[in-house]
Design a protein around this motif. Structure first.
Motif, PDB file in Angstrom:
ATOM      1  N   ARG A  69       0.853  -1.179   0.000  1.00  0.00           N
ATOM      2  CA  ARG A  69       0.000   0.000   0.000  1.00  0.00           C
ATOM      3  C   ARG A  69       0.887   1.226   0.000  1.00  0.00           C
ATOM      4  N   ASN A  70       0.291   2.411  -0.210  1.00  0.00           N
ATOM      5  CA  ASN A  70       1.112   3.605  -0.102  1.00  0.00           C
ATOM      6  C   ASN A  70       1.227   4.030   1.360  1.00  0.00           C
ATOM      7  N   ASP A  71       1.915   5.146   1.607  1.00  0.00           N
ATOM      8  CA  ASP A  71       2.201   5.575   2.969  1.00  0.00           C
ATOM      9  C   ASP A  71       1.095   6.444   3.567  1.00  0.00           C
ATOM     10  N   LEU A  72       0.012   6.640   2.843  1.00  0.00           N
ATOM     11  CA  LEU A  72      -1.024   7.586   3.243  1.00  0.00           C
ATOM     12  C   LEU A  72      -2.021   6.984   4.229  1.00  0.00           C
ATOM     13  N   VAL A  73      -2.295   7.727   5.301  1.00  0.00           N
ATOM     14  CA  VAL A  73      -3.383   7.418   6.222  1.00  0.00           C
ATOM     15  C   VAL A  73      -4.337   8.606   6.215  1.00  0.00           C
ATOM     16  N   GLY A  74      -5.622   8.326   5.999  1.00  0.00           N
ATOM     17  CA  GLY A  74      -6.615   9.391   5.972  1.00  0.00           C
ATOM     18  C   GLY A  74      -7.157   9.672   7.366  1.00  0.00           C
ATOM     19  N   LEU A  75      -7.185  10.943   7.744  1.00  0.00           N
ATOM     20  CA  LEU A  75      -7.824  11.388   8.981  1.00  0.00           C
ATOM     21  C   LEU A  75      -9.058  12.170   8.548  1.00  0.00           C
ATOM     22  N   VAL A  76     -10.210  11.506   8.544  1.00  0.00           N
ATOM     23  CA  VAL A  76     -11.436  12.068   7.971  1.00  0.00           C
ATOM     24  C   VAL A  76     -12.289  12.631   9.103  1.00  0.00           C
ATOM     25  N   MET A  77     -12.417  13.954   9.128  1.00  0.00           N
ATOM     26  CA  MET A  77     -13.029  14.649  10.258  1.00  0.00           C
ATOM     27  C   MET A  77     -14.231  15.489   9.814  1.00  0.00           C
ATOM     28  N   PRO A  78     -15.209  15.681  10.721  1.00  0.00           N
ATOM     29  CA  PRO A  78     -16.398  16.463  10.362  1.00  0.00           C
ATOM     30  C   PRO A  78     -16.173  17.963  10.392  1.00  0.00           C
ATOM     31  N   ALA A 106      -8.808  15.213   5.993  1.00  0.00           N
ATOM     32  CA  ALA A 106      -9.880  15.540   5.043  1.00  0.00           C
ATOM     33  C   ALA A 106     -11.095  16.033   5.825  1.00  0.00           C
ATOM     34  N   ASN A 107     -11.676  17.130   5.382  1.00  0.00           N
ATOM     35  CA  ASN A 107     -12.823  17.733   6.055  1.00  0.00           C
ATOM     36  C   ASN A 107     -14.094  17.359   5.302  1.00  0.00           C
ATOM     37  N   MET A 108     -14.976  16.557   5.941  1.00  0.00           N
ATOM     38  CA  MET A 108     -16.207  16.157   5.240  1.00  0.00           C
ATOM     39  C   MET A 108     -17.441  16.893   5.777  1.00  0.00           C
ATOM     40  N   VAL A 131      -8.580   6.910  10.023  1.00  0.00           N
ATOM     41  CA  VAL A 131      -9.148   7.249  11.328  1.00  0.00           C
ATOM     42  C   VAL A 131     -10.226   8.290  11.058  1.00  0.00           C
ATOM     43  N   THR A 132     -11.429   8.083  11.595  1.00  0.00           N
ATOM     44  CA  THR A 132     -12.503   9.018  11.290  1.00  0.00           C
ATOM     45  C   THR A 132     -13.455   9.219  12.463  1.00  0.00           C
TER      46      THR A 132
END
Length: 343
Positions: A69-78, A106-108, A131-132
């Protein structure tokens, strides 16, 4: 030096220690450890020599996994503007960055469609994990895609019924009890309220239920008007409090859904000024800036940075990687300051 580092109980040398020792970024040291051609020969030699001197050992298991996989971890926050999210992100990045992962926030904006789009994109781009804090109106079906994908995912704070993913949350019952004990036992409040938070947010539900139960057991009064749901922002809290104060007196004491809410309430009550409205105010989270307010905000500490670290550790475990440190969130603590009348 190396023998000192390797004694039982000595702190493990981290990638950031090597970077700090040389005045480089952690990302540069990570590139050297991954044998990247983007780093000059001189920098590579300096990093490897300093790593050897300090006794740093690169986590090869993590490196092997990331070749898939790539090195990216998504931190998906409201809401990335929320200072709580900022502190959580520090903890997540500290733990994951140490083994070479890069955290992207990432801001959702609590939007289900945007949440789905971001999560799908992370799966399609073969991210290492997520992580979200799920969108407020999320249900099990909204997270079914990320569950089926096999992408390691950790949910934070908002528990979604029927979702079989690792969850990291605060002890809502303990927070409610601590708030009641302090307002009723220390300050003798006889009419109290729980101020702020959305009615769909599981933290509000758990904290308020525990708080209200303790208030009832103590025989104190409950202010229903001041305990209605509210967007958890300082601006919304200020506007609501101004309207409520124009309609009648404030409760003796208020447990706010977060420090962010407490900031708005404290301003509306003019706490710290000569004509302040008498009311003991408690926040929740104890953000770093809360002690710097005038007056300093009393708060039930949840340690958002450590919560972020815990999320990082739980995610690493989901990836099958070695984990150091506790995977258990810290117990809440009462940090009393002037906003409730303590000094």
């Amino acid at each position: 030096m190396r023998e000192e580092r390797e004694r039982p109980g000595a702190r493990r040398v981290r990638m950031i220690d090597v970077a700090d020792s040389l005045g480089l970024s952690r990302a540069t040291v990570s590139l050297v450890m991954r044998d990247s051609p983007l780093v000059s020969a001189a920098t590579r030699q300096a990093v490897l020599a300093e790593a050897e001197r300090l006794g740093y050992i690169y986590n090869q298991a993590a490196a092997n996994l990331r070749t898939q996989r790539n090195d990216l971890v998504g931190l998906v926050m409201p809401d990335v503007i929320n200072p709580f999210v900022g502190e959580v992100s520090l903890g997540v990045q500290e733990v994951l960055g140490e083994v070479g992962f890069f955290v992207m926030i990432a801001n959702m904006v609590d939007d289900l469609d945007l949440q789905e789009q971001i999560l799908r994109s992370l799966v399609e781009h073969r991210a290492a994990g997520v992580v979200t804090i799920p969108a407020l109106t999320s249900k099990a079906e909204h997270l079914a895609g990320i569950s089926r994908s096999g992408l390691p995912t950790v949910l934070l704070l908002r528990h979604i019924e029927g979702v079989d993913l690792p969850f990291v949350g605060t002890d809502e019952a303990a927070i409610g009890r601590l708030g009641a004990e302090h307002l009723l036992g220390v300050h003798g409040c006889r009419r109290v309220a729980y101020f702020g938070g959305d009615t769909l947010a599981s933290p509000r539900v758990g904290r308020m239920d525990s708080f209200r139960r303790a208030v009832a057991e103590a025989g104190a009064g409950w202010d229903e008007v001041w305990s209605q749901p509210l967007e958890p922002s300082a601006e919304a809290a200020y506007r609501r409090a101004v309207d409520l104060l124009a309609a009648g007196p404030a409760p003796d004491g208020v447990l706010c859904h977060s420090d962010n809410v407490a900031y708005g309430l404290a301003r509306a009550l003019r706490l710290g000024e000569r004509d302040a409205v008498p009311c003991a105010v408690l926040g929740i989270d104890d953000l770093r800036q809360s002690a710097m307010w005038n007056p300093p905000i009393s708060s039930i500490a949840t340690d958002p940075v450590e919560l972020g670290r815990v999320c990082g550790r739980v995610l690493l475990a989901e990836m099958g990687l070695p984990v150091e440190g506790s995977p258990v969130p810290p117990a809440p603590e009462m940090h009393a300051r002037a906003s409730c009348g303590c000094h």
